[in-house]
Design a protein around this motif. Structure first.
Motif, short mmCIF file in Angstrom:
data_model
loop_
_atom_site.label_atom_id
_atom_site.label_comp_id
_atom_site.label_asym_id
_atom_site.label_seq_id
_atom_site.Cartn_x
_atom_site.Cartn_y
_atom_site.Cartn_z
N LEU A 185 0.87 -1.18 0.00
CA LEU A 185 0.00 0.00 0.00
C LEU A 185 0.91 1.22 0.00
O LEU A 185 1.59 1.45 0.98
N ILE A 227 7.31 11.15 -8.68
CA ILE A 227 7.45 11.18 -7.22
C ILE A 227 6.28 10.44 -6.61
O ILE A 227 5.12 10.74 -6.88
N ALA A 228 6.62 9.41 -5.82
CA ALA A 228 5.62 8.54 -5.22
C ALA A 228 4.69 7.93 -6.28
O ALA A 228 3.54 7.60 -6.00
N GLY A 229 5.20 7.77 -7.50
CA GLY A 229 4.41 7.21 -8.58
C GLY A 229 3.22 8.08 -8.94
O GLY A 229 2.32 7.69 -9.69
N LYS A 286 -1.68 11.20 -1.52
CA LYS A 286 -2.12 9.80 -1.55
C LYS A 286 -2.81 9.46 -0.23
O LYS A 286 -2.16 9.01 0.71
N PHE A 337 16.85 7.56 -6.05
CA PHE A 337 15.66 8.41 -6.14
C PHE A 337 15.83 9.54 -7.16
O PHE A 337 14.90 9.87 -7.89
N ASN A 394 -1.81 6.71 2.75
CA ASN A 394 -0.47 6.15 2.55
C ASN A 394 0.24 5.95 3.89
O ASN A 394 -0.14 6.52 4.91
N LYS A 395 1.31 5.14 3.87
CA LYS A 395 1.93 4.70 5.13
C LYS A 395 3.04 5.63 5.61
O LYS A 395 3.79 5.30 6.52
N LEU A 445 16.15 19.04 2.45
CA LEU A 445 15.77 17.64 2.20
C LEU A 445 15.67 17.35 0.71
O LEU A 445 16.15 16.32 0.23
N SER A 495 4.27 9.95 10.31
CA SER A 495 5.47 9.36 10.89
C SER A 495 6.46 10.42 11.35
O SER A 495 7.46 10.12 11.96
N CYS A 534 12.61 4.27 7.91
CA CYS A 534 11.77 3.58 6.93
C CYS A 534 12.46 3.39 5.58
O CYS A 534 12.32 2.36 4.94
N CYS A 580 13.45 9.69 8.79
CA CYS A 580 13.12 9.17 7.45
C CYS A 580 13.90 7.87 7.23
O CYS A 580 13.41 6.91 6.64
N TRP A 587 2.82 1.35 -2.98
CA TRP A 587 4.07 1.49 -3.74
C TRP A 587 4.59 0.11 -4.11
O TRP A 587 4.15 -0.91 -3.58
C1 HEC Z 1 6.82 5.28 8.52
C2 HEC Z 1 7.79 5.14 7.48
C3 HEC Z 1 8.23 6.36 6.69
C4 HEC Z 1 8.91 7.46 7.17
C5 HEC Z 1 9.35 7.75 8.59
C6 HEC Z 1 9.14 8.29 6.03
N1 HEC Z 1 8.62 7.74 4.90
FE1 HEC Z 1 8.82 8.44 3.04
N2 HEC Z 1 7.65 6.93 2.33
C7 HEC Z 1 7.12 5.93 3.12
C8 HEC Z 1 6.23 5.16 2.30
C9 HEC Z 1 5.41 3.96 2.77
C10 HEC Z 1 6.28 5.70 1.01
C11 HEC Z 1 5.49 5.24 -0.21
C12 HEC Z 1 4.21 6.01 -0.22
C13 HEC Z 1 3.30 5.67 -1.37
O1 HEC Z 1 3.73 5.86 -2.50
O2 HEC Z 1 2.17 5.26 -1.09
C14 HEC Z 1 7.20 6.80 1.06
C15 HEC Z 1 7.55 7.59 -0.05
C16 HEC Z 1 8.50 8.57 -0.01
C17 HEC Z 1 9.01 9.25 -1.18
C18 HEC Z 1 8.68 8.93 -2.63
C19 HEC Z 1 9.55 7.80 -3.08
C20 HEC Z 1 9.48 7.44 -4.54
O3 HEC Z 1 10.11 6.47 -4.89
O4 HEC Z 1 8.83 8.11 -5.35
C21 HEC Z 1 9.91 10.16 -0.72
C22 HEC Z 1 10.76 11.09 -1.58
C23 HEC Z 1 9.92 10.08 0.72
N3 HEC Z 1 9.05 9.10 1.11
C24 HEC Z 1 10.67 10.91 1.54
C25 HEC Z 1 10.63 10.84 2.93
C26 HEC Z 1 11.26 11.82 3.78
C27 HEC Z 1 12.06 13.01 3.32
C28 HEC Z 1 11.00 11.43 5.07
C29 HEC Z 1 11.40 12.11 6.36
C30 HEC Z 1 11.05 13.49 6.49
C31 HEC Z 1 10.21 10.20 4.99
N4 HEC Z 1 9.99 9.90 3.68
C32 HEC Z 1 9.78 9.51 6.10
C33 HEC Z 1 7.36 5.70 4.45
C34 HEC Z 1 8.04 6.57 5.28
#
Ligand code: HEC
Ligand SMILES: [Cu+2]
Length: 356
Positions: A141, A301-303, A323, A295, A326-327, A345, A331, A277, A274, A143
């Motif tokens: 979910l 970005i995020a598909g 989205k 990346f 999303n998960k 960032l 966080s 995860c 970040c 991705w």
């Molecule tokens: C709880 C776990 C978690 C944390 C903490 C988290 N992310 Fe994510 N992130 C995810 C998930 C799950 C996705 C996929 C979401 C989706 O597409 O539904 C994602 C997607 C992304 C993407 C898109 C990736 C892609 O391939 O297109 C980016 C960029 C990103 N996160 C940046 C960050 C940044 C910057 C932080 C910290 C500020 C962060 N994330 C913190 C879980 C997390």
């Protein structure tokens, strides 16, 4: 009302529908523009079944209209009872044998294609072809993760494959049922949580060129509020370029920050957790989030969004509106994030690359 008006309406309707349907014909997203062996096979089966059905409709309609007209009760016929054909041996034979013949015409290519499409022997242990590329797909979910088990490479959201050869897939899901579908290349096949489904696809160089090098992939099984946004991209490359990509991925070091701003970004990436995860190493698998090692080389970005700095900031600041469900949402402290932090960032993330 003027006489020509209904006609005009009819033609504008047809015109409008043609315009609308023309939108379905994009080479990167259309089943009707097959771009590989599997898609070709599925497309010819569609054509065959549609032609048989249209033929049946035409013949039945003609018979129907003929009978209506020919056997109408006319003046002077009132007292006549026409010849009764109930139980006619000849007629019953005709309308039993014709459908059987039609079904045979359809069944032969369908059964043969089914066996061809199910032939995953090159990925099985006993009959393994060492050159065949195998990809483990995990749907989450919302991705996608792509792991190349023989090559020790992991990536997310963007599938890289060699063109003009069969690529073999192990499909599974980590949370709920999803379905893996690249409309112009083939599929779809379910990704389940309790078993692994296998199949193969072939990405033709010709189709890839027509699609400008990028196909769209979709989740084809309703999985939650952001199901419709659970997209991925497919980038087929000629075999040498694919091998180059693989070796770049294998030899990649974790990207060093390119400047002061990116270095701040790297720090924030840890501060905001970040890193808990997201893996930033090409070989590391984390079930929690997309691997971000490459990346900076993605095309979305995020598909979901086009790949721009502005969209990246929008995503990090407020993933929930991008989205729903999303998960990543919740966080870390999204609201408290400042413009400067977002700048840092994104500078860091946009420069995570494995190819120069
Ligand atoms: C709880 C776990 C978690 C944390 C903490 C988290 N992310 Fe994510 N992130 C995810 C998930 C799950 C996705 C996929 C979401 C989706 O597409 O539904 C994602 C997607 C992304 C993407 C898109 C990736 C892609 O391939 O297109 C980016 C960029 C990103 N996160 C940046 C960050 C940044 C910057 C932080 C910290 C500020 C962060 N994330 C913190 C879980 C997390
Ligand atoms: Cu889905």
């Amino acid at each position: 009302m003027k006489k020509w008006l209904p006609n005009m309406r009819f033609f504008s309707l047809i015109g409008l529908m043609a315009l609308l349907l023309a939108g379905c014909g994009k080479p990167y997203l259309s089943t009707l523009q097959p771009a590989g062996e599997v898609a070709d096979m599925q497309y010819s089966l569609m054509l065959l079944s549609t032609s048989i059905m249209v033929l049946v409709i035409i013949v039945v309609s003609i018979l129907f209209i003929y009978v209506l007209v020919r056997f109408r009760r006319k003046k002077g016929d009132e007292a006549i009872i026409p010849k009764q054909v109930e139980g006619s041996h000849k007629l019953e034979m005709i309308w039993t044998i014709i459908p059987i013949l039609l079904l045979i015409v359809f069944a032969v290519p369908v059964v043969s294609a089914t066996f061809k499409l199910a032939d995953v022997s090159p990925m099985e242990e006993e009959t393994r072809d060492e050159n065949a590329i195998i990809v483990n797909v995990t749907a989450n979910l919302y991705w996608w993760e792509f792991e190349y088990p023989d090559l020790g490479v992991i990536t997310a959201q963007e599938l890289i494959v060699p063109t003009d050869e069969r690529v073999y897939f192990n499909l599974k899901a980590s949370d709920v049922k999803h379905s893996f579908w690249i409309p112009s290349v083939g599929g779809k096949m379910d990704t389940n949580t309790d078993n692994v489904n296998k199949f193969w696809l072939e990405f033709s160089q010709e189709g890839t060129d027509k699609a400008n090098g990028l196909f769209y992939g979709k989740c084809a099984e309703l999985c939650g509020p952001s199901h419709a946004l659970m997209d991925f991209k497919v980038k087929p490359l000629p075999r040498e370029e694919f091998d180059q990509w693989v070796s770049d991925m294998q030899n990649a070091e974790v990207s060093e920050p390119v400047n002061e701003l990116a270095a701040q970004g790297e720090e924030l990436f840890t501060q905001y957790n970040c890193i808990a995860c997201h893996a930033i190493d090409t070989g590391e698998q984390r079930p929690t989030a997309p691997n971000l090692a490459n990346f900076g080389e993605r095309s979305s970005i995020a598909g979901r969004y086009e790949f721009t700095e502005e969209n990246l900031k929008k995503w990090i600041k407020d993933p929930e509106s991008a989205k729903p469900g999303n998960k990543m949402t919740g966080s870390y402290d999204h609201e408290g994030m400042t413009e400067e932090e977002l700048d840092a960032l994104s500078e860091y993330l946009l420069n995570l690359k494995v190819q120069d």
